[in-house]
Design an enzyme around this catalytic site. Structure first.
Site, PDB file in Angstrom:
ATOM      1  N   HIS A 165      -4.167   5.689   4.444  1.00 20.97           N
ATOM      2  CA  HIS A 165      -5.383   5.365   5.195  1.00 20.97           C
ATOM      3  C   HIS A 165      -5.292   3.916   5.690  1.00 20.97           C
ATOM      4  CE1 HIS A 165      -7.375   8.543   2.507  1.00 20.97           C
ATOM      5  NE2 HIS A 165      -7.590   8.977   3.732  1.00 20.97           N
ATOM      6  N   CYS A 252     -11.352   3.500  -2.766  1.00 21.27           N
ATOM      7  CA  CYS A 252     -11.594   4.956  -2.708  1.00 21.27           C
ATOM      8  C   CYS A 252     -12.531   5.440  -3.797  1.00 21.27           C
ATOM      9  CB  CYS A 252     -10.313   5.744  -2.890  1.00 21.27           C
ATOM     10  SG  CYS A 252      -8.830   4.923  -2.469  1.00 21.27           S
TER      11      CYS A 252
END
Ligand code: CIR
Length: 257
Positions: A165, A252
């Site tokens: 990401h 996250c």
């Protein structure tokens, strides 16, 4: 905006069945739970109230709550995760956010978007195009952000090795300052920003979390911690070794607002 709340969800006993490209071996669940507990306690010590979702064995990656929803000062957006096995994670985020955000925006098909590709930097957002977030998903979010008077710019990370990401390699440190690893640090979209480069060999440390006046940083990355310490940040080092084995990092593990 001062952060006062966060959603968290411990890993379930299926955690090791989640998606990973790392070659670090399977995570140890007991260690992962202890690390999660330390992470939650750190957030609470910083004054945050936690909304704790129960572990969900049907979704091995569901501890990475950040990917299922994006919360901004203008409201919440439910994501549309790019990995099919993670699509069902959004329902729990919709439910837990309902009290604060009863009518969240939603990324719609054919768009896909993982929250890990959304890097907030005050009134500006950097949006990653990745194997999880497609141009359509990023464009939907950019349009929503523009309507709420936020700026955004897109960074395509698909050719950048080692980045799942955008936030795997980029974090906002506050004001006009970013922390970036590898070739991301050179990207045109970061022009006009002060970029602190992650020292060679410590790429994993690029994912840190700013909680008001404090930075949560990954433990055992001494050169990055020294650099951030010299810049005057208060650091809270946390061990997230078991989440790293599943391609995850500090950011996250929570959705914060
Ligand atoms: C996945 O591949 O989706 C998970 N194993 C890791 C997700 C990490 N999330 C993030 O960086 N925002």
């Amino acid at each position: 905006m001062r952060i006062t709340r966060a959603v968290v969800r411990p890993p379930a006993d299926t955690f090791a069945a989640g998606i990973t490209s790392s070659r670090l071996g399977p995570p140890n669940l007991a260690t992962a739970l202890a690390q999660h507990d330390a992470y939650c306690r750190a957030l609470e010590r910083l004054g945050l109230s936690l909304l704790r979702l129960p572990p969900d064995p049907d979704f091995p990656d569901s501890t990475f709550v950040e990917d299922a929803a994006v919360v901004t000062a203008g409201g919440a957006i439910l994501a549309r995760p790019g990995a099919a096995s993670r699509a069902g994670e959004v329902a729990a985020l919709r439910e837990v956010l309902r009290e604060w955000f009863p009518e969240p925006a939603e990324i719609a098909a054919p768009g896909t978007l993982d929250g890990g590709d959304v890097c907030e930097a005050g009134r500006h957002f950097f949006l990653g195009i990745s194997d999880r977030t497609n141009p359509e998903g990023a464009a939907q979010l950019a349009e929503w952000l523009a309507r709420h008077r936020f700026g955004s710019s897109v960074i395509d990370i698909r050719t950048m090795p080692g980045l799942l990401h955008l936030k795997t390699g980029l974090s906002w440190l506050g004001d006009r300052r970013l922390l970036a690893a590898g070739e991301l640090a050179e990207h045109d979209a970061l022009r006009g920003w002060e970029v602190v480069r992650v020292p060679e060999g410590e790429g994993y440390a690029a994912n840190c979390v700013r909680v008001n006046d404090t930075l949560l940083v990954a433990r055992d990355f001494p050169a990055t911690s020294a650099l951030l310490g010299e810049l005057g940040y208060d650091l809270v080092p946390l061990d997230v070794s078991e989440y790293r084995k599943m391609d995850g990092g500090l950011s996250c593990l929570s959705v914060r607002w």
